[in-house]
Design a protein around this motif. Structure first.
Motif, PDB file in Angstrom:
ATOM      1  N   ASN A   1      35.819  42.154  49.658  1.00 15.79           N
ATOM      2  CA  ASN A   1      36.800  42.516  50.687  1.00 15.79           C
ATOM      3  C   ASN A   1      37.790  41.357  50.908  1.00 15.79           C
ATOM      4  O   ASN A   1      37.928  40.831  52.006  1.00 15.79           O
ATOM      5  CB  ASN A   1      36.045  42.868  51.975  1.00 15.79           C
ATOM      6  CG  ASN A   1      36.937  43.423  53.055  1.00 15.79           C
ATOM      7  OD1 ASN A   1      38.051  43.898  52.783  1.00 15.79           O
ATOM      8  ND2 ASN A   1      36.460  43.374  54.295  1.00 15.79           N
TER       9      ASN A   1
ATOM     10  N   CYS B   1      41.798  39.971  49.746  1.00 16.48           N
ATOM     11  CA  CYS B   1      43.085  40.183  49.092  1.00 16.48           C
ATOM     12  C   CYS B   1      43.278  39.130  48.006  1.00 16.48           C
ATOM     13  O   CYS B   1      43.017  37.939  48.221  1.00 16.48           O
ATOM     14  CB  CYS B   1      44.217  40.117  50.114  1.00 16.48           C
ATOM     15  SG  CYS B   1      45.858  40.344  49.384  1.00 16.48           S
TER      16      CYS B   1
ATOM     17  N   ALA C   1      43.202  36.793  52.330  1.00 19.53           N
ATOM     18  CA  ALA C   1      42.985  37.407  53.646  1.00 19.53           C
ATOM     19  C   ALA C   1      41.909  38.488  53.549  1.00 19.53           C
ATOM     20  O   ALA C   1      41.755  39.145  52.512  1.00 19.53           O
ATOM     21  CB  ALA C   1      44.282  38.016  54.171  1.00 19.53           C
ATOM     22  N   ARG C   2      41.166  38.673  54.634  1.00 20.45           N
ATOM     23  CA  ARG C   2      40.210  39.782  54.723  1.00 20.45           C
ATOM     24  C   ARG C   2      41.019  41.076  54.700  1.00 20.45           C
ATOM     25  O   ARG C   2      41.877  41.302  55.549  1.00 20.45           O
ATOM     26  CB  ARG C   2      39.392  39.661  56.008  1.00 20.45           C
ATOM     27  CG  ARG C   2      38.361  40.750  56.258  1.00 20.45           C
ATOM     28  CD  ARG C   2      37.249  40.792  55.243  1.00 20.45           C
ATOM     29  NE  ARG C   2      36.520  39.538  55.092  1.00 20.45           N
ATOM     30  CZ  ARG C   2      35.461  39.207  55.815  1.00 20.45           C
ATOM     31  NH1 ARG C   2      35.023  40.001  56.780  1.00 20.45           N
ATOM     32  NH2 ARG C   2      34.839  38.066  55.578  1.00 20.45           N
ATOM     33  N   LEU C   3      40.741  41.928  53.730  1.00 16.01           N
ATOM     34  CA  LEU C   3      41.546  43.133  53.538  1.00 16.01           C
ATOM     35  C   LEU C   3      41.292  44.147  54.651  1.00 16.01           C
ATOM     36  O   LEU C   3      42.222  44.643  55.278  1.00 16.01           O
ATOM     37  CB  LEU C   3      41.231  43.739  52.166  1.00 16.01           C
ATOM     38  CG  LEU C   3      42.123  44.884  51.701  1.00 16.01           C
ATOM     39  CD1 LEU C   3      43.565  44.439  51.545  1.00 16.01           C
ATOM     40  CD2 LEU C   3      41.594  45.438  50.371  1.00 16.01           C
ATOM     41  N   CYS C   4      40.033  44.473  54.889  1.00 17.14           N
ATOM     42  CA  CYS C   4      39.663  45.430  55.931  1.00 17.14           C
ATOM     43  C   CYS C   4      38.765  44.722  56.936  1.00 17.14           C
ATOM     44  O   CYS C   4      37.702  44.220  56.571  1.00 17.14           O
ATOM     45  CB  CYS C   4      38.936  46.632  55.341  1.00 17.14           C
ATOM     46  SG  CYS C   4      39.948  47.628  54.222  1.00 17.14           S
TER      47      CYS C   4
ATOM     48  N   GLN D   1      45.871  48.400  52.322  1.00 16.92           N
ATOM     49  CA  GLN D   1      46.955  47.408  52.399  1.00 16.92           C
ATOM     50  C   GLN D   1      46.526  46.191  53.196  1.00 16.92           C
ATOM     51  O   GLN D   1      45.995  46.302  54.310  1.00 16.92           O
ATOM     52  CB  GLN D   1      48.202  48.021  53.037  1.00 16.92           C
ATOM     53  CG  GLN D   1      49.402  47.088  53.003  1.00 16.92           C
ATOM     54  CD  GLN D   1      50.664  47.745  53.529  1.00 16.92           C
ATOM     55  OE1 GLN D   1      50.902  47.781  54.740  1.00 16.92           O
ATOM     56  NE2 GLN D   1      51.482  48.281  52.624  1.00 16.92           N
ATOM     57  N   CYS D   2      46.782  45.015  52.628  1.00 20.61           N
ATOM     58  CA  CYS D   2      46.486  43.778  53.334  1.00 20.61           C
ATOM     59  C   CYS D   2      47.456  43.617  54.500  1.00 20.61           C
ATOM     60  O   CYS D   2      48.684  43.723  54.315  1.00 20.61           O
ATOM     61  CB  CYS D   2      46.611  42.588  52.384  1.00 20.61           C
ATOM     62  SG  CYS D   2      46.328  41.000  53.193  1.00 20.61           S
TER      63      CYS D   2
ATOM     64  N   TYR E   1      48.400  41.025  55.988  1.00 23.49           N
ATOM     65  CA  TYR E   1      49.099  39.737  56.001  1.00 23.49           C
ATOM     66  C   TYR E   1      50.444  39.814  55.266  1.00 23.49           C
ATOM     67  O   TYR E   1      51.505  39.642  55.861  1.00 23.49           O
ATOM     68  CB  TYR E   1      48.186  38.677  55.371  1.00 23.49           C
ATOM     69  CG  TYR E   1      48.625  37.239  55.552  1.00 23.49           C
ATOM     70  CD1 TYR E   1      49.685  36.871  56.367  1.00 23.49           C
ATOM     71  CD2 TYR E   1      47.929  36.221  54.899  1.00 23.49           C
ATOM     72  CE1 TYR E   1      50.054  35.542  56.523  1.00 23.49           C
ATOM     73  CE2 TYR E   1      48.284  34.887  55.055  1.00 23.49           C
ATOM     74  CZ  TYR E   1      49.355  34.554  55.861  1.00 23.49           C
ATOM     75  OH  TYR E   1      49.716  33.239  56.014  1.00 23.49           O
TER      76      TYR E   1
ATOM     77  N   TRP F   1      50.196  43.292  50.367  1.00 22.10           N
ATOM     78  CA  TRP F   1      49.733  43.653  49.035  1.00 22.10           C
ATOM     79  C   TRP F   1      48.879  44.909  49.184  1.00 22.10           C
ATOM     80  O   TRP F   1      48.027  44.995  50.077  1.00 22.10           O
ATOM     81  CB  TRP F   1      48.905  42.510  48.431  1.00 22.10           C
ATOM     82  CG  TRP F   1      49.766  41.442  47.793  1.00 22.10           C
ATOM     83  CD1 TRP F   1      50.924  40.925  48.265  1.00 22.10           C
ATOM     84  CD2 TRP F   1      49.508  40.786  46.549  1.00 22.10           C
ATOM     85  NE1 TRP F   1      51.418  39.964  47.421  1.00 22.10           N
ATOM     86  CE2 TRP F   1      50.561  39.857  46.350  1.00 22.10           C
ATOM     87  CE3 TRP F   1      48.487  40.853  45.595  1.00 22.10           C
ATOM     88  CZ2 TRP F   1      50.627  39.037  45.225  1.00 22.10           C
ATOM     89  CZ3 TRP F   1      48.547  40.031  44.486  1.00 22.10           C
ATOM     90  CH2 TRP F   1      49.607  39.139  44.301  1.00 22.10           C
ATOM     91  N   THR F   2      49.120  45.879  48.311  1.00 17.10           N
ATOM     92  CA  THR F   2      48.549  47.213  48.482  1.00 17.10           C
ATOM     93  C   THR F   2      47.764  47.605  47.238  1.00 17.10           C
ATOM     94  O   THR F   2      48.238  47.444  46.108  1.00 17.10           O
ATOM     95  CB  THR F   2      49.660  48.240  48.756  1.00 17.10           C
ATOM     96  OG1 THR F   2      50.425  47.800  49.895  1.00 17.10           O
ATOM     97  CG2 THR F   2      49.076  49.611  49.051  1.00 17.10           C
TER      98      THR F   2
END
Length: 373
Positions: free
Chosen positions: A77, A79, A84-87, A99-100, A102, A105-106
Motif C-alpha cells: 500500500n 505509491c 505516500a500511503r495510497l489508501c 489514486q494517491c 499526494y 499518481w493513479t
C-alpha cells in the motif's frame, strides 16, 4: 532451574522477554509474518469490482482490491512516486482506479500505473514497471491469503500441512465446504497480549475447567484438561444431553450437508501457523484471524460462518455465537493476565508445560527455528 534439570513431566516454555521484546517482535514480523502465508481478508467482503481493504501484515500495509474482471489482487500500500500511503482507510470502494492523494499518481485495480500529472511528457516511463508492487495472493476456504516473500513457500507444505497434521487428513476439511458458507457474525477483539500467548492458549485445554464453564458443559471431556489438538484426528464429543454447539447446549441450526457421521456431534480445532484458528462443528465454522500489531497487542477477527440458507432465513444465531464469544473473552482475559508478568524477574527464564501441554513445545521450536533464520 534449567530445562535439563526439569522433572520428566515438565517442559520449559519460551523465556518471558520473547513476549515483550520489540527486537524479537521485529524478527517475528520479518521471518514469520512477512515470510509465510498470512490469512488477510474474507473474499466475500470484497464482492464488487473496486472494493478494497487494507491489512497489516508484519511491518507492511497490504492493499487488496477486486478488479473489473472479478479477480482479487494484493499490493504493498505504497505509491511508487514518493512513498505516500495510497489508501488510508481500512475498507473502501472506488470506481475504476486507486489514486494517491499526494500527487495524484493513479493506478488501475490491477496495479498498473495509468495516469500521473505530466506523464505524457515522460515517454520513457514504463507504466508496468512503475505500477504498484504486487504481493502473492491465493484464495482458500473463502479467504485471501497473501505472502510478502519474493518466493513464497509451498502452500501445501505449510498451510495445508498444518491441517493435515491436526486432522490426520486435510481432506477431512472438505466436508464443511467452508468457501460456500456465509458470514453470520464477526466480532473484533483488541487483545493486550503477545500473539504467541493467544496461540498457546488456543492449543491447550489445561485451563478449560477453570475458565470455560459453558464450553465444558457442551464438551465435557475438556474438563479433563486435554484439548482436542493434543490428539491427531480427534474431535471433542458433545455431552450426551447436548443438542447443539450453543451457549446453553440447545438446538443449533441446520447441519452442514457434507458432515459425515464420524464428524457429527464433535468439535475440531486447528491451528494454522502463524495466525489462524479453524473451529469445526456440525452446523457452522468459526475462523479466527490474528493481526499482531506490537509485541503486546494483537487484533483478532472472529467470523461465524453458516449455510447460505440459514443466513437467508433470518434464523436466530445468537446462542451459537454467544458460546464462542464467551470462550474468546475468557481466553483473551487469561492471555492479558499472563502478559502482565512476562517482564517479571520471576518469569525471566520462562515457565513450564505440563504433559497435557507438551505439544505446545513443538510450536515454540517452530518459532525458534524461524527466528534463527
Amino acid at each position: 532451574m534449567t530445562a535439563a534439570e526439569l522433572p520428566h513431566s515438565l517442559l520449559a516454555t519460551l523465556p518471558g522477554h520473547h513476549y515483550t521484546d520489540p527486537s524479537i517482535f521485529a524478527l517475528e514480523q520479518s521471518r514469520i509474518f512477512e515470510a509465510g502465508w498470512f490469512c488477510a481478508v474474507r473474499s466475500a467482503d470484497l464482492a464488487e469490482p473496486g472494493a478494497f481493504q487494507t491489512v497489516q501484515v508484519g511491518r507492511e500495509s497490504v492493499l487488496i482490491a477486486r478488479d473489473r474482471r472479478g479477480n482479487l489482487n494484493a499490493f504493498l500500500n505504497v505509491c511508487r512516486h514518493r512513498g505516500a500511503r495510497l489508501c488510508t482507510e481500512e475498507t473502501g470502494q472506488v470506481q475504476r482506479s486507486l489514486q494517491c492523494p499526494y500527487h495524484a499518481w493513479t493506478y488501475g485495480l490491477d496495479g498498473k500505473l495509468i495516469a500521473a500529472p505530466n506523464l505524457g511528457g515522460m515517454p520513457d516511463i514504463d507504466p508496468e514497471e512503475y505500477g504498484l508492487n504486487r504481493v502473492h495472493l491465493r484464495e482458500w476456504l473463502g479467504y485471501a491469503w497473501v505472502c510478502l516473500a519474493e518466493e513464497p513457500p509451498s502452500f501445501d507444505d505449510t498451510v495445508i500441512a498444518d491441517v493435515a497434521q491436526r486432522l490426520g487428513d486435510a481432506g477431512e476439511l472438505d466436508a464443511y465446504d467452508i468457501a460456500a458458507l456465509e458470514l453470520g457474525e464477526r466480532i473484533r477483539y483488541d487483545v493486550k497480549a503477545n500473539w504467541k500467548q493467544i496461540i498457546e492458549n488456543f492449543m491447550e485445554c489445561y485451563h478449560c475447567a477453570t475458565i470455560h464453564p459453558e464450553l465444558t458443559e457442551v464438551l465435557p471431556e475438556f474438563a479433563d484438561g486435554f484439548a482436542a489438538q493434543y490428539y491427531v484426528g480427534h474431535g471433542a464429543e458433545f455431552g450426551d444431553d447436548v443438542r447443539g454447539f450453543t451457549v446453553d447446549g440447545g438446538d443449533g441450526v441446520q447441519r452442514l450437508p457434507g458432515v459425515a457421521e464420524h464428524q457429527d456431534r464433535r468439535y475440531y480445532a486447528i491451528t494454522v501457523r502463524p495466525q489462524v484458528f479453524i473451529n469445526l462443528v456440525p452446523d457452522h465454522v468459526i475462523i479466527h484471524r490474528m493481526f499482531p500489531l506490537t509485541a503486546e497487542r494483537t487484533l483478532v477477527d472472529c467470523d461465524w460462518l453458516y449455510l447460505p440458507d440459514v443466513i437467508a432465513s433470518g434464523q436466530d444465531l445468537s446462542r451459537s455465537v454467544e458460546l464462542f464469544h464467551r470462550v474468546n473473552q475468557q481466553d483473551f482475559d487469561a492471555c492479558e493476565r499472563c502478559q502482565l508478568a512476562m517482564d517479571s524477574r520471576s518469569y525471566a527464564s520462562g515457565g513450564v508445560l505440563v504433559p497435557s501441554e507438551h505439544h505446545i513445545a513443538e510450536f515454540h521450536d517452530w518459532v525458534r527455528e524461524r527466528l534463527a533464520g
